[in-house]
Motif scaffolding. Structure first.
Motif, PDB file in Angstrom:
ATOM      1  N   TYR A 402       0.847  -1.195   0.000  1.00 64.71           N
ATOM      2  CA  TYR A 402       0.000   0.000   0.000  1.00 64.71           C
ATOM      3  C   TYR A 402       0.881   1.243   0.000  1.00 64.71           C
ATOM      4  CZ  TYR A 402      -3.133   3.677   1.523  1.00 64.71           C
ATOM      5  OH  TYR A 402      -3.826   4.857   1.606  1.00 64.71           O
ATOM      6  N   ALA A 403       0.534   2.170  -0.901  1.00 66.96           N
ATOM      7  CA  ALA A 403       1.282   3.424  -1.006  1.00 66.96           C
ATOM      8  C   ALA A 403       0.564   4.498  -0.200  1.00 66.96           C
ATOM      9  CB  ALA A 403       1.393   3.862  -2.468  1.00 66.96           C
ATOM     10  N   PRO A 404       1.168   5.032   0.859  1.00 67.02           N
ATOM     11  CA  PRO A 404       0.511   6.084   1.647  1.00 67.02           C
ATOM     12  C   PRO A 404       0.094   7.252   0.763  1.00 67.02           C
ATOM     13  CG  PRO A 404       2.486   5.295   2.759  1.00 67.02           C
ATOM     14  CD  PRO A 404       2.492   4.669   1.391  1.00 67.02           C
ATOM     15  N   GLY A 405      -1.092   7.800   1.044  1.00 71.19           N
ATOM     16  CA  GLY A 405      -1.636   8.894   0.262  1.00 71.19           C
ATOM     17  C   GLY A 405      -2.602   8.429  -0.801  1.00 71.19           C
ATOM     18  N   SER A 406      -2.714   7.124  -1.025  1.00 74.47           N
ATOM     19  CA  SER A 406      -3.624   6.619  -2.061  1.00 74.47           C
ATOM     20  C   SER A 406      -5.081   6.766  -1.644  1.00 74.47           C
ATOM     21  CB  SER A 406      -3.317   5.144  -2.372  1.00 74.47           C
ATOM     22  OG  SER A 406      -1.987   4.977  -2.797  1.00 74.47           O
ATOM     23  N   ASN A 407      -5.361   6.651  -0.355  1.00 80.62           N
ATOM     24  CA  ASN A 407      -6.732   6.724   0.122  1.00 80.62           C
ATOM     25  C   ASN A 407      -6.718   7.374   1.504  1.00 80.62           C
ATOM     26  OD1 ASN A 407      -9.229   5.940   1.517  1.00 80.62           O
ATOM     27  ND2 ASN A 407      -9.612   4.643  -0.261  1.00 80.62           N
ATOM     28  N   ALA A 408      -7.444   8.482   1.623  1.00 84.21           N
ATOM     29  CA  ALA A 408      -7.423   9.232   2.881  1.00 84.21           C
ATOM     30  C   ALA A 408      -7.995   8.412   4.042  1.00 84.21           C
ATOM     31  CB  ALA A 408      -8.211  10.538   2.716  1.00 84.21           C
ATOM     32  N   ALA A 412      -6.022   7.333   7.429  1.00 89.81           N
ATOM     33  CA  ALA A 412      -6.527   7.631   8.778  1.00 89.81           C
ATOM     34  C   ALA A 412      -6.577   6.370   9.624  1.00 89.81           C
ATOM     35  CB  ALA A 412      -7.909   8.282   8.680  1.00 89.81           C
ATOM     36  N   ALA A 413      -6.961   5.257   8.990  1.00 89.34           N
ATOM     37  CA  ALA A 413      -7.035   3.993   9.732  1.00 89.34           C
ATOM     38  C   ALA A 413      -5.659   3.542  10.190  1.00 89.34           C
ATOM     39  CB  ALA A 413      -7.681   2.925   8.855  1.00 89.34           C
ATOM     40  N   VAL A 414      -4.659   3.679   9.326  1.00 89.61           N
ATOM     41  CA  VAL A 414      -3.302   3.245   9.669  1.00 89.61           C
ATOM     42  C   VAL A 414      -2.693   4.161  10.732  1.00 89.61           C
ATOM     43  CG1 VAL A 414      -0.977   2.911   8.773  1.00 89.61           C
ATOM     44  CG2 VAL A 414      -2.944   2.168   7.417  1.00 89.61           C
TER      45      VAL A 414
END
Length: 451
Positions: A402-408, A412-414
């Motif tokens: 998973y690439a951070p920034g792909s899904n807000a 937030a969950a991570v």
């Protein structure tokens, strides 16, 4: 006037004595046990209706009482409300002419009863002003006389009070396989609920757990505002089945007195299994997974008796043991279709040490939108969206793709994983008021920064 009073009283006394003498001299109809097959006893020579009690002159002290469960042109098929050992063909049987009755009244609070409504806590016989006995059978409230469910009931469990909010008069099931934490969650609710009174039915469970539940889980304070009905797994099937109706009838009486009660039953599956034993013993054909047709009609009759009426309410909370973690097995599927919501407990969460192991995404309260404000609904929806996004991306997170920034929402969950888990976890001996849970949820949503 006074001159005539004495002769009239004498005449009335003579008539009363005459009536008593006639009743005493009337012949008594006595039947006999014709056969004993499996769990059922066939009695011949007596009239009777389904639900009537039959007294059998067995070797047991006081005899054996059986309930009529089927009627044929020649005999009555009965299920003993006690041990079947020692019964013989030819034993005398007498019709009582009445169904099973149970004690009712506020004096029951703090007492522990067996499956037939008899005290088993060593605190003496039931009695006192306001105590009465009522028939165990009762019709469910008429559909149009039921008050609408519009008030939340606090359960003391954060995940339930905020994400699966229960309303006063709702019926909800706790669905899980064995060993996932249904009984523990029920004990949390028993201690933490803000309901006025509680009626707790422990049906078909281990005898070892009863005292532990009363002393450790419920405690003296919880027991003082509760009525506990117990029928362990070694009890006859008829006693286990009747225990569910005894507890329901006691809760109905409290509702009729204007109280808002919580009825907790552990477990509904054991009640269905008892009905299966009874149905098969009297000759019903097995249907889905061996359950006879009467099992499913019995579930509807039992569950529909909880709810609201024009005076009070009974909030029903039932545990359902899903066979082999199959949530579509017959009893679970039937109960889910009747109840007003379901709470799913996840074995994966339990194995990971996440308690209570509530799968909030798989749990639904059908009245949550009617008992919460628009702001509360928005808070619950925002947390659900974050949890759902994390679930969809879990495979990518596990392999590091998973690439951070792909899904807000996933970000937030991570970023707030520990805070979310801390919000959803709760120790068994800790109950949290609903207002405090909503405040914590608002703070969590603000911290996550989602919209």
């Amino acid at each position: 006037m006074s001159v005539l009073a004495a002769p009239e009283r004498a005449q009335g006394g003579r008539q009363l004595r005459l009536a008593s003498a006639v009743a005493a001299a009337a012949p008594e109809l006595v039947g006999s046990v014709a056969s004993i097959i499996g769990l059922s006893v066939e009695v011949c020579g007596l009239p009777g209706a389904v639900g009537d009690l039959i007294a059998i002159d067995s070797d047991e002290p006081g005899g054996t009482v059986a309930e009529v469960v089927a009627v044929t042109p020649r005999s009555l098929r009965c299920m003993p409300l006690g041990q079947i050992h020692g019964l013989r063909v030819g034993m005398a049987a007498r019709a009582t002419g009445s169904p099973l009755t149970v004690p009712a009244g506020p004096q029951l609070l703090g007492r522990v009863l067996d499956g037939l409504g008899r005290p088993m806590d060593g605190k003496g016989p039931l009695g006192g002003e306001g105590m009465s006995r009522v028939p165990i059978s009762m019709n469910a409230p008429d559909a149009l006389s039921r008050a609408r469910v519009d008030t939340p009931v606090g359960l003391g469990v954060t995940a339930l009070d905020t994400l699966v909010t229960v309303g006063r008069g709702q019926r909800i099931g706790l669905f899980a396989g064995s060993g996932v934490g249904k009984s523990s969650l029920l004990s949390m609710i028993a201690r933490g609920t803000d309901a006025e009174v509680s009626v707790i039915a422990l049906i078909g469970e281990r005898g070892r757990e009863v005292r532990e539940f009363l002393e450790d889980d419920l405690g003296p304070e919880g027991l003082a505002r509760s009525v506990v009905v117990v029928a362990t797994s070694d009890q006859p099937a008829m006693v286990r089945l009747r225990a569910a109706f005894v507890a329901t009838r006691i809760a109905e009486d409290l509702r009729a007195r204007g109280s808002h009660a919580v009825l907790m039953m552990d477990s509904l599956t054991r009640v269905a299994m008892a009905q299966r034993e009874i149905g098969l013993s009297v000759g019903e054909p097995p249907a889905t997974r061996g359950y006879p047709p009467s099992t499913f009609s019995m579930l509807a009759q039992l569950l529909e008796r909880a709810g609201t009426d024009d005076k009070g309410s009974v909030t029903g909370i039932y545990t359902v043991l899903v066979d082999g973690d199959d949530h579509n097995e017959p009893i679970a599927d039937s109960a889910r279709s009747i109840l007003d919501g379901h709470v799913v407990l996840s074995r994966d969460l339990a194995v990971a040490g996440h308690y209570p192991a509530i799968d909030v995404l798989g749990s639904v309260s059908r009245v949550a939108s009617r008992v919460t404000t628009r702001e509360q609904q928005t808070l619950a929806l925002q947390l659900r969206q974050v949890l759902a996004a994390r679930q969809r991306a879990q495979d990518l997170l596990d392999v590091g793709a998973y690439a951070p920034g792909s899904n807000a929402l996933v970000d937030a969950a991570v970023a707030n994983a520990d805070a979310i888990d801390g919000f959803l976890r709760q120790s068994v001996d800790h109950h949290i008021p609903a207002e405090q849970s909503w405040t914590a949820l608002a703070g969590l949503v603000q911290q996550m920064g989602v919209r």
